[in-house]
Motif scaffolding. Structure first.
Motif, short mmCIF file in Angstrom:
data_model
loop_
_atom_site.label_atom_id
_atom_site.label_comp_id
_atom_site.label_asym_id
_atom_site.label_seq_id
_atom_site.Cartn_x
_atom_site.Cartn_y
_atom_site.Cartn_z
N HIS A 120 0.84 -1.20 0.00
CA HIS A 120 0.00 0.00 0.00
C HIS A 120 0.88 1.25 0.00
CE1 HIS A 120 -3.20 2.80 1.08
NE2 HIS A 120 -4.06 1.82 0.86
N LYS A 121 0.48 2.25 -0.80
CA LYS A 121 1.31 3.47 -0.90
C LYS A 121 1.39 4.22 0.42
CE LYS A 121 -2.38 6.55 -2.54
NZ LYS A 121 -2.80 7.49 -3.61
N ASP A 122 0.35 4.12 1.25
CA ASP A 122 0.38 4.86 2.51
C ASP A 122 1.35 4.26 3.53
OD1 ASP A 122 -1.31 6.84 1.73
OD2 ASP A 122 -3.11 5.94 2.56
N ILE B 201 1.29 10.66 -3.18
CA ILE B 201 2.21 9.53 -3.34
C ILE B 201 1.73 8.65 -4.49
CG2 ILE B 201 3.18 7.46 -2.25
CD1 ILE B 201 2.76 8.69 0.44
N SER B 202 2.67 8.18 -5.29
CA SER B 202 2.37 7.14 -6.28
C SER B 202 3.43 6.06 -6.13
CB SER B 202 2.36 7.72 -7.70
OG SER B 202 3.61 8.31 -8.02
N ARG B 203 2.99 4.82 -6.29
CA ARG B 203 3.92 3.71 -5.97
C ARG B 203 3.70 2.49 -6.85
NH1 ARG B 203 4.18 0.02 -0.44
NH2 ARG B 203 6.27 -0.79 -0.79
N ALA C 115 5.02 -1.01 -5.94
CA ALA C 115 5.71 -1.68 -4.84
C ALA C 115 6.85 -2.57 -5.33
CB ALA C 115 4.71 -2.51 -4.03
N THR D 56 8.86 4.50 -5.96
CA THR D 56 7.83 5.34 -5.36
C THR D 56 8.19 6.80 -5.59
OG1 THR D 56 7.17 3.81 -3.61
CG2 THR D 56 6.85 6.11 -3.15
#
Length: 434
Positions: free
Chosen positions: A215-217, A240-242, A244, A248
């Motif tokens: 998860h990006k958070d 935020i963009s990621r 995984a 990121t």
């Protein structure tokens, strides 16, 4: 005065009962006193089924210190023949208590082993149900405040086939499924890892705590742990963009002009960002300075590529064109379009990346020119305006045609009148001459 009848007492197995009770409490993380109350309640229900006429007269005593577990029926002493279990004859009562008297009470012990199968099964099911409810309440109490937060858990088991990882947090087992694990990450038993609590499902029955490392958070929470300026609000994470396990992008901004938001996140000798990268198994992180000017923000979001110019083509649809040097085109787009996709997610704009010079004609992109203007787009208002103009022209033309016809008719009528007048004049002159 009450006297206990212990002729059916059989406390030999009570030691093992309390051992099982203690073990049950440890396995379910339930305090023994709470568990005893639940067992009392379950046994009362079972006894009342076995002795339906004695519901209000059944007593349960459980004392873990003296290892005492006994059940009784409170009986009234009478001088007649008893009609049910709630009564006892005075002669029988005095064999238990010589001081018994008519109208008094004695306690007759219940032999638990003589409970019917259904009563015992009912007690077992009741205790299980109580344990589930206790477990549910404990789960919610422990994790509701952790929802959308980062917690540290210990890996207790890795399932080779399905890839599911079991982690333990404060005595509670949680499951980290394969799709929530960072790709190519090798988790081993005993490792301490950070996980993000994405939510709690099925809260009213059997709560399930969902956790994730993709998860990006999670990245945001990790920076909050490492960067005090983010935790106290001096530096704000705007977006935020990621992807995984790969890369990121995180946009940061400071309300204090004296604080370097990017520098605060990197830390002295890259210490802060290195700690986050290590937790994420080496995932690359781009820290982007946020700007309220879309053109600037989009250009910085495409880092590490150099951007020559950004043109917003539509504010409503959030589209733009970005011009980059030809040798920066592949860098701006990234491997399999990754850099462009992450920049688009970070900024919220659809980004069209173009090289400065056309690879075939060699002509420079028109957007790069200082006097470049976006082509005018016909709007609904323009269409209405043109329609009105056409209608106006049509009405004017019709009016002109009608006016011309009326004018020509008037001329014809005038000529006809003049001709008639001339004819009458000539006729009158001839008559006078005669």
């Amino acid at each position: 005065m009450r006297k206990k009848n212990t002729e059916n007492a059989g406390a030999g197995g009570n030691g093992s009962f309390f051992e099982a009770l203690e073990l049950l409490g440890e396995e379910n993380s339930v305090d023994t006193d709470v568990l005893i109350e639940k067992v009392k309640s379950a046994m009362l229900k079972a006894a009342r089924k076995a002795y339906p006429h004695s519901e209000e007269n059944i007593r349960v005593e459980i004392d873990p210190e003296t290892k005492k577990f006994e059940m009784y029926i409170e009986q009234e002493v009478i001088d007649d023949y008893p009609i049910d279990e709630n009564e006892v004859n005075i002669d029988v009562a005095r064999t238990i208590d010589p001081n018994a008297y008519v109208g008094g009470k004695i306690l007759k012990q219940i032999d638990i082993s003589k409970f019917g199968r259904m009563a015992a099964l009912s007690a077992k099911q009741s205790i299980k149900g109580d344990l589930r409810e206790i477990s549910r309440e404990q789960m919610l109490s422990k994790f509701e405040s952790k929802e959308h937060e980062c917690i540290t858990a210990k890996v207790s088991q890795v399932e080779p086939g399905r890839g599911t990882v079991t982690v333990v947090y404060e005595g509670t087992e949680l499951y980290l499924f394969r799709n929530e694990q960072i790709p190519d990450e090798n988790l081993k038993e005993g490792m301490q890892i950070k996980v993000y609590v994405t939510g709690i499902t099925n809260k009213n029955k059997k709560p399930v705590v969902k956790i994730s490392r993709t998860h990006k958070d999670l990245v945001k929470r990790l920076f909050e742990l490492e960067v005090p300026e983010i935790y106290d609000g001096t530096v704000e994470v705007k977006s935020i963009s990621r992807e995984a396990g790969s890369r990121t992008k995180i946009a940061v901004w400071s309300k204090d002009p004296n604080v370097d938001a990017v520098g605060a996140c990197i830390g002295s000798k890259h210490s802060r960002i290195t700690a986050v990268v290590n937790e994420l198994n080496g995932e690359k992180i781009d820290i982007i300075p946020y700007s309220e000017i879309p053109e600037e923000f989009i250009a910085k979001a495409l880092a590490p590529a150099e951007v020559l110019k950004t043109v917003i083509t539509s504010e409503e649809e959030k589209t733009c064109v970005v011009i980059v040097p030809n040798n920066q085109l592949s860098l701006a787009i990234g491997n399999k379009g990754q850099n462009a996709k992450l920049a688009a997610k970070l900024t919220g704009f659809k980004i069209d990346i173009k090289p400065q010079f056309d690879t075939i004609t060699g002509e420079e992109a028109p957007e790069i020119k200082p006097d470049f203007k976006l082509p005018e787009v016909k709007t609904e208002d323009d269409e209405i305006f043109f329609e009105d103009e056409t209608e106006l022209a049509s009405v004017t033309e019709t009016a002109d045609e009608q006016l011309s016809e009326d004018f020509l008719t008037d001329i014809d009528e005038s000529e006809e009148i003049v001709e008639n007048d001339s004819a009458e004049t000539e006729s009158g002159s001839e008559t006078d001459g005669e």
